[in-house]
Design a protein around this motif. Sequence first.
Motif, PDB file in Angstrom:
ATOM      1  N   SER A 208      59.660  67.905  21.826  1.00 59.33           N
ATOM      2  CA  SER A 208      59.131  69.142  22.399  1.00 59.33           C
ATOM      3  C   SER A 208      58.883  70.190  21.319  1.00 59.33           C
ATOM      4  O   SER A 208      57.946  70.981  21.415  1.00 59.33           O
ATOM      5  CB  SER A 208      60.065  69.678  23.475  1.00 59.33           C
ATOM      6  N   THR A 209      59.708  70.172  20.266  1.00 61.11           N
ATOM      7  CA  THR A 209      59.453  71.095  19.163  1.00 61.11           C
ATOM      8  C   THR A 209      58.091  70.780  18.542  1.00 61.11           C
ATOM      9  O   THR A 209      57.270  71.670  18.300  1.00 61.11           O
ATOM     10  CB  THR A 209      60.527  70.956  18.055  1.00 61.11           C
ATOM     11  N   ILE A 210      57.861  69.493  18.326  1.00 58.89           N
ATOM     12  CA  ILE A 210      56.593  69.103  17.708  1.00 58.89           C
ATOM     13  C   ILE A 210      55.432  69.478  18.616  1.00 58.89           C
ATOM     14  O   ILE A 210      54.451  70.082  18.176  1.00 58.89           O
ATOM     15  CB  ILE A 210      56.583  67.584  17.399  1.00 58.89           C
ATOM     16  N   VAL A 211      55.567  69.203  19.914  1.00 60.16           N
ATOM     17  CA  VAL A 211      54.482  69.517  20.838  1.00 60.16           C
ATOM     18  C   VAL A 211      54.194  71.012  20.849  1.00 60.16           C
ATOM     19  O   VAL A 211      53.044  71.450  20.720  1.00 60.16           O
ATOM     20  CB  VAL A 211      54.809  69.017  22.265  1.00 60.16           C
ATOM     21  N   SER A 212      55.260  71.815  20.927  1.00 55.05           N
ATOM     22  CA  SER A 212      54.980  73.248  21.003  1.00 55.05           C
ATOM     23  C   SER A 212      54.449  73.779  19.673  1.00 55.05           C
ATOM     24  O   SER A 212      53.602  74.673  19.659  1.00 55.05           O
ATOM     25  CB  SER A 212      56.209  74.034  21.469  1.00 55.05           C
ATOM     26  N   GLN A 213      54.902  73.187  18.555  1.00 50.49           N
ATOM     27  CA  GLN A 213      54.347  73.626  17.260  1.00 50.49           C
ATOM     28  C   GLN A 213      52.881  73.225  17.129  1.00 50.49           C
ATOM     29  O   GLN A 213      52.077  73.965  16.571  1.00 50.49           O
ATOM     30  CB  GLN A 213      55.151  73.048  16.091  1.00 50.49           C
TER      31      GLN A 213
ATOM     32  N   ASN B 266      52.640  79.541  32.282  1.00 51.46           N
ATOM     33  CA  ASN B 266      52.738  78.594  31.180  1.00 51.46           C
ATOM     34  C   ASN B 266      52.831  77.169  31.715  1.00 51.46           C
ATOM     35  O   ASN B 266      53.238  76.943  32.846  1.00 51.46           O
ATOM     36  CB  ASN B 266      53.956  78.909  30.324  1.00 51.46           C
ATOM     37  N   ILE B 267      52.464  76.240  30.870  1.00 54.67           N
ATOM     38  CA  ILE B 267      52.475  74.834  31.266  1.00 54.67           C
ATOM     39  C   ILE B 267      53.679  74.178  30.609  1.00 54.67           C
ATOM     40  O   ILE B 267      54.054  74.541  29.492  1.00 54.67           O
ATOM     41  CB  ILE B 267      51.170  74.154  30.821  1.00 54.67           C
ATOM     42  N   GLU B 268      54.285  73.241  31.295  1.00 55.20           N
ATOM     43  CA  GLU B 268      55.419  72.543  30.699  1.00 55.20           C
ATOM     44  C   GLU B 268      55.076  71.074  30.499  1.00 55.20           C
ATOM     45  O   GLU B 268      54.595  70.407  31.403  1.00 55.20           O
ATOM     46  CB  GLU B 268      56.635  72.655  31.614  1.00 55.20           C
ATOM     47  N   ILE B 269      55.267  70.632  29.275  1.00 50.71           N
ATOM     48  CA  ILE B 269      55.122  69.197  28.999  1.00 50.71           C
ATOM     49  C   ILE B 269      56.505  68.720  28.574  1.00 50.71           C
ATOM     50  O   ILE B 269      56.985  69.096  27.514  1.00 50.71           O
ATOM     51  CB  ILE B 269      54.111  68.922  27.875  1.00 50.71           C
ATOM     52  N   GLY B 270      57.145  67.917  29.404  1.00 47.80           N
ATOM     53  CA  GLY B 270      58.543  67.580  29.135  1.00 47.80           C
ATOM     54  C   GLY B 270      59.340  68.880  29.196  1.00 47.80           C
ATOM     55  O   GLY B 270      59.195  69.666  30.131  1.00 47.80           O
TER      56      GLY B 270
ATOM     57  N   ALA C 181      58.849  71.096  26.747  1.00 45.58           N
ATOM     58  CA  ALA C 181      58.123  71.999  25.856  1.00 45.58           C
ATOM     59  C   ALA C 181      57.292  72.982  26.677  1.00 45.58           C
ATOM     60  O   ALA C 181      56.628  72.592  27.635  1.00 45.58           O
ATOM     61  CB  ALA C 181      57.216  71.196  24.937  1.00 45.58           C
ATOM     62  N   HIS C 182      57.370  74.261  26.293  1.00 45.68           N
ATOM     63  CA  HIS C 182      56.553  75.271  26.968  1.00 45.68           C
ATOM     64  C   HIS C 182      55.263  75.457  26.199  1.00 45.68           C
ATOM     65  O   HIS C 182      55.288  75.711  25.005  1.00 45.68           O
ATOM     66  CB  HIS C 182      57.295  76.607  27.023  1.00 45.68           C
ATOM     67  N   ILE C 183      54.151  75.335  26.909  1.00 44.70           N
ATOM     68  CA  ILE C 183      52.863  75.636  26.288  1.00 44.70           C
ATOM     69  C   ILE C 183      52.349  76.885  26.970  1.00 44.70           C
ATOM     70  O   ILE C 183      52.179  76.903  28.187  1.00 44.70           O
ATOM     71  CB  ILE C 183      51.852  74.497  26.519  1.00 44.70           C
ATOM     72  N   SER C 184      52.110  77.932  26.166  1.00 48.92           N
ATOM     73  CA  SER C 184      51.714  79.179  26.802  1.00 48.92           C
ATOM     74  C   SER C 184      50.286  79.081  27.333  1.00 48.92           C
ATOM     75  O   SER C 184      49.438  78.398  26.758  1.00 48.92           O
ATOM     76  CB  SER C 184      51.848  80.352  25.826  1.00 48.92           C
ATOM     77  N   PHE C 185      50.052  79.784  28.415  1.00 47.02           N
ATOM     78  CA  PHE C 185      48.730  79.834  29.022  1.00 47.02           C
ATOM     79  C   PHE C 185      47.719  80.400  28.023  1.00 47.02           C
ATOM     80  O   PHE C 185      46.594  79.925  27.905  1.00 47.02           O
ATOM     81  CB  PHE C 185      48.810  80.713  30.277  1.00 47.02           C
ATOM     82  N   VAL C 186      48.170  81.421  27.291  1.00 45.09           N
ATOM     83  CA  VAL C 186      47.296  82.063  26.296  1.00 45.09           C
ATOM     84  C   VAL C 186      46.804  81.042  25.272  1.00 45.09           C
ATOM     85  O   VAL C 186      45.626  81.024  24.897  1.00 45.09           O
ATOM     86  CB  VAL C 186      48.046  83.215  25.595  1.00 45.09           C
TER      87      VAL C 186
ATOM     88  N   LEU D 248      47.759  74.418  11.927  1.00 49.22           N
ATOM     89  CA  LEU D 248      48.837  73.436  12.084  1.00 49.22           C
ATOM     90  C   LEU D 248      49.788  73.483  10.894  1.00 49.22           C
ATOM     91  O   LEU D 248      51.007  73.452  11.049  1.00 49.22           O
ATOM     92  CB  LEU D 248      48.249  72.029  12.238  1.00 49.22           C
ATOM     93  N   LEU D 249      49.198  73.564   9.719  1.00 50.53           N
ATOM     94  CA  LEU D 249      50.013  73.611   8.502  1.00 50.53           C
ATOM     95  C   LEU D 249      50.988  74.776   8.553  1.00 50.53           C
ATOM     96  O   LEU D 249      52.189  74.627   8.304  1.00 50.53           O
ATOM     97  CB  LEU D 249      49.085  73.750   7.288  1.00 50.53           C
ATOM     98  N   GLU D 250      50.449  75.944   8.923  1.00 48.46           N
ATOM     99  CA  GLU D 250      51.303  77.138   8.991  1.00 48.46           C
ATOM    100  C   GLU D 250      52.403  76.968  10.018  1.00 48.46           C
ATOM    101  O   GLU D 250      53.556  77.331   9.777  1.00 48.46           O
ATOM    102  CB  GLU D 250      50.445  78.343   9.373  1.00 48.46           C
ATOM    103  N   ALA D 251      52.032  76.405  11.172  1.00 46.57           N
ATOM    104  CA  ALA D 251      53.013  76.237  12.240  1.00 46.57           C
ATOM    105  C   ALA D 251      54.164  75.365  11.752  1.00 46.57           C
ATOM    106  O   ALA D 251      55.333  75.673  11.994  1.00 46.57           O
ATOM    107  CB  ALA D 251      52.347  75.614  13.461  1.00 46.57           C
ATOM    108  N   PHE D 252      53.837  74.300  11.038  1.00 46.68           N
ATOM    109  CA  PHE D 252      54.896  73.396  10.612  1.00 46.68           C
ATOM    110  C   PHE D 252      55.697  73.953   9.435  1.00 46.68           C
ATOM    111  O   PHE D 252      56.903  73.722   9.356  1.00 46.68           O
ATOM    112  CB  PHE D 252      54.325  72.001  10.312  1.00 46.68           C
ATOM    113  N   VAL D 253      55.033  74.701   8.556  1.00 47.55           N
ATOM    114  CA  VAL D 253      55.789  75.343   7.471  1.00 47.55           C
ATOM    115  C   VAL D 253      56.789  76.337   8.065  1.00 47.55           C
ATOM    116  O   VAL D 253      57.957  76.396   7.665  1.00 47.55           O
ATOM    117  CB  VAL D 253      54.833  76.042   6.469  1.00 47.55           C
ATOM    118  N   SER D 254      56.335  77.098   9.073  1.00 49.70           N
ATOM    119  CA  SER D 254      57.231  78.063   9.714  1.00 49.70           C
ATOM    120  C   SER D 254      58.362  77.353  10.438  1.00 49.70           C
ATOM    121  O   SER D 254      59.523  77.765  10.365  1.00 49.70           O
ATOM    122  CB  SER D 254      56.460  78.920  10.724  1.00 49.70           C
TER     123      SER D 254
END
Lengths: 341, 274, 295
Positions: free
Chosen positions: C5-10, C132-136, C138-143, C253-259
């Motif tokens: 879920s961390t990976i999905v939300s990132q 928001n949408i939930e996958i497993g 993981a929260h995916i924001s509507f925005v 994506l790069l930034e998201a994963f570095v963060s």
Amino acid sequence: MVKNKKGVPRLLSYAINTLLFVVFLVILNSLINSGIFSSYYVKILMLIAINIILAVSLNLATGFLGQLPLGHAGFMAVGAYSSAIFMKATTLPNIAAFPIGLILGGIVAAIFGFIIGIPALRLRGDYLAIITLGFGEIIRVVLLNIDSVLGFNFTYGASSLKNIPKTTTVTNAFICVFIVFYIIHTTIKSKHGRAVLSIRENEIAAESCGVNTTYYKTMAFVMSAFFAGVAGSLYAGYVGILNPSGFAFMKSIEILVMVVLGGMGSLIGSAISATVLTVLPELLRSFSEYRMVAYSLLLIVVMIFKPSGLMGTYDFSLSRIIGKSGDKISSLLGGRKEGER
Amino acid sequence: MRDVNKAIIPERDKDKTPAIECIGLGIDFGGLTAVDNFNFTLGRTEIAGLIGPNGAGKTTVFNLLTKVYQPTRGQMLLLGKDTKNMTITQANKAGIARTFQNIRLFKDLSVMDNVLIGLHNEIRYSLAEAVLRLPSYWRAEKVARERALDLLSIFDMADMAEKQAGSLPYGAQRRLEIVRALATNPTLLLLDEPAAGMNPSETGELMENIRKIRDMFQISILLIEHDMNLVMGICEGIAVLNYGRIIAKGTPDEIKSDPNVIEAYLGKKGNSNA
Amino acid sequence: MSVFSTIVSQIFNGLQSGSVYALVALGYSMVYGIIMLLNFAHGDIIMVGAYIVWVLMSLLTLPPVIGTVAAVVGCTLLGIIIEKVAYAPLRKSPRLSLLITAIGVSFFLENIAQLVMGAGSKPMPTIIKGTNIEIGDAHISFVAIVTIIVSVITMLLLTLLVQKTKMGKAMRAVSEDMDSAKLMGININRTISFTFAVGSALAGIAAVLYSCAYPQASPTMGSMLGLKAFVAAVLGGIGSIPGAMIGGFAIGLLEAFVSAAGLSVWKDGVVFTILIIVLIVKPTGIMGRTMSEKV
């Protein structure tokens, strides 16, 4: 002895320039020693010298080479921090440590210039601008955060590097100005300088003339970084305390404004505008919030209406003024006409 | 070991390595073939012309010869030496100099500086010697300036040495470009439309000067030109290019009567000097 | 939260900011393609767009639709004005002059904003609301979903505009060869203005979407955003629409994963390092074509 057109012997003209500089230093020193110039003026004078070196060194890359580095403050920062860390650590007497610190600051900045310049200068176009801009930002981030990576205090990040020996004086700062001027001037007036100019004028034609453009671009760029590092070292010895926020993008732009206003390709223009733009904000403190707006407008207006800047590519020489005072000067790349017949 | 079939004038300089030899040279731009199967040999001290209708690929050939473009296929030998992977700078050092169709002078610099930049690799002193203004610097500069004035005087331009290059009249700019190219001490000089924008009397003078240069420097000259009087007047051999391929090679007389050429090119009505 | 879920939300975080980068990158890419100018002011147009939204929605409490439309229209006009006032007079000047002017404009916008709006940041109102949408787990924001969809649609429309319309054809012709295009009767000034208008309109959309993700407006918000978007444009290949999209998503994506790796202070450094590597390894970017100078 080689003579120039007007008959002032070449070596004599160098001697005259040197002599006039010495006279200038002596007068300056006596004004300071006699107390006519307060310590406030002394501070401004030192700042003028530092800004002149910054502007002149950027002009080498912008006015003469025709590239646009936007990370000049980054090179200055690298020079300032390396010399400051050295000066704090060294046990040498100041008289020996000071020049070593200066050159060290310059060399470290030059090494960074080399690393940045190699990828950026291979490409035509505006990539140098964006890469150097990125470099300036990276340097700032590194200076802020490196201590947490190293695990000990090295740059002291946001809490500032303090207690740097204040070794910069008006005299040694202006001697540096003189030396930087001399080196850039003599470089430009040589086959190496002509090669740099040819790249600005027309890169493909320069290559077709057998000029190794990559080499000369790197040379000019590294030299420019070196002198920015020297200016940074002087700055460190002037303020005594360094914080990464002082070397942000704004500082790079300030230096660029000095170069653009003075005239790209004119050393004396850079010196004059660096002086004016150092003194003016001091006089107009109450307008300080408009300063940056004014700078940005200056950039646009100068580019649209007088892209050559105030002095164009004109370079002034004291000996020439003596040699042919009153003579109308039609100058290309500055100056002293070198055609001897 | 000269391939006689590729030469425009086979009997010339038979015993010497040709100035330049192109074997099946070709270049594509994004799938489009601009020059193909370019076989061409130029003898030492030969003056040759490269002609053809607009868009035939003449300047592309020049750009291939000077390494502005790297060929997609084929080989190019300069004085017998393979030029594969050479840069523009290296090609110049190896002996090719050129002028440009759209003049590329160092406009803001003086005429003298333009020629001195051409002499760049002839002048030898280090940066340190220049900064310290050692005697070697003064000496080398003095020699270079004298040499530059000599070269300028070929075109009677010595008195313009201190003028700004960009301020010269068009014809003088073209001549200065030739002087600058000569300053690099080439074995092969490429002239891209040297007579463009010149009046007939200037063109006549230019023809004289091209011959004079060849005789003085003993170099080969290849020129692109639309002025047929000039081409037929001074070229010993001519190659005709159409759609990126050589369609005819020979002496001016042969070219004039070649049916291929007449059909592809000279036959166009109302375009007699094209 | 699981690793999955961390990976999905990132990934969705990355795609969200990547969409914004892609929209901004397009503006850089189009302008660079047509007049070979690195338009430094482009990032600051986004900043102006964000302030327009703030003024209309927070100060005047107007509905989001008006705020959004006004931001897009305002940015478009600003882009056209900047081109006409600052860049058009320099069309025949050396590239360096143009570049310096662009820096001047960028700097001018930032400092004017600081004078008018103050140096501090303004909290942005909520523009888009939804569940928001939930996958497993993981929260995916509507925005995030809206941002990604809007930018993909925008890019498809842009592709149609460039490929199918007369103006698009003119834009491509001018970027290929300005002089020849002029001889063919194409109105150069109008084409360049139009390019700036389209690029700036995209910046306006980006401003709204960016404000949803990072609900703050400050005078310097556009400069780093703009620079990263430019890196995205270079990475994807200057002049290519899908390239800008790929580059934008890659940087996001790069930034998201570095963060996510806890290295967020080094985020900017990583982005610029990527730029330097791209320029060394493949200067034309992923989708780019060589732009060689005519000799």
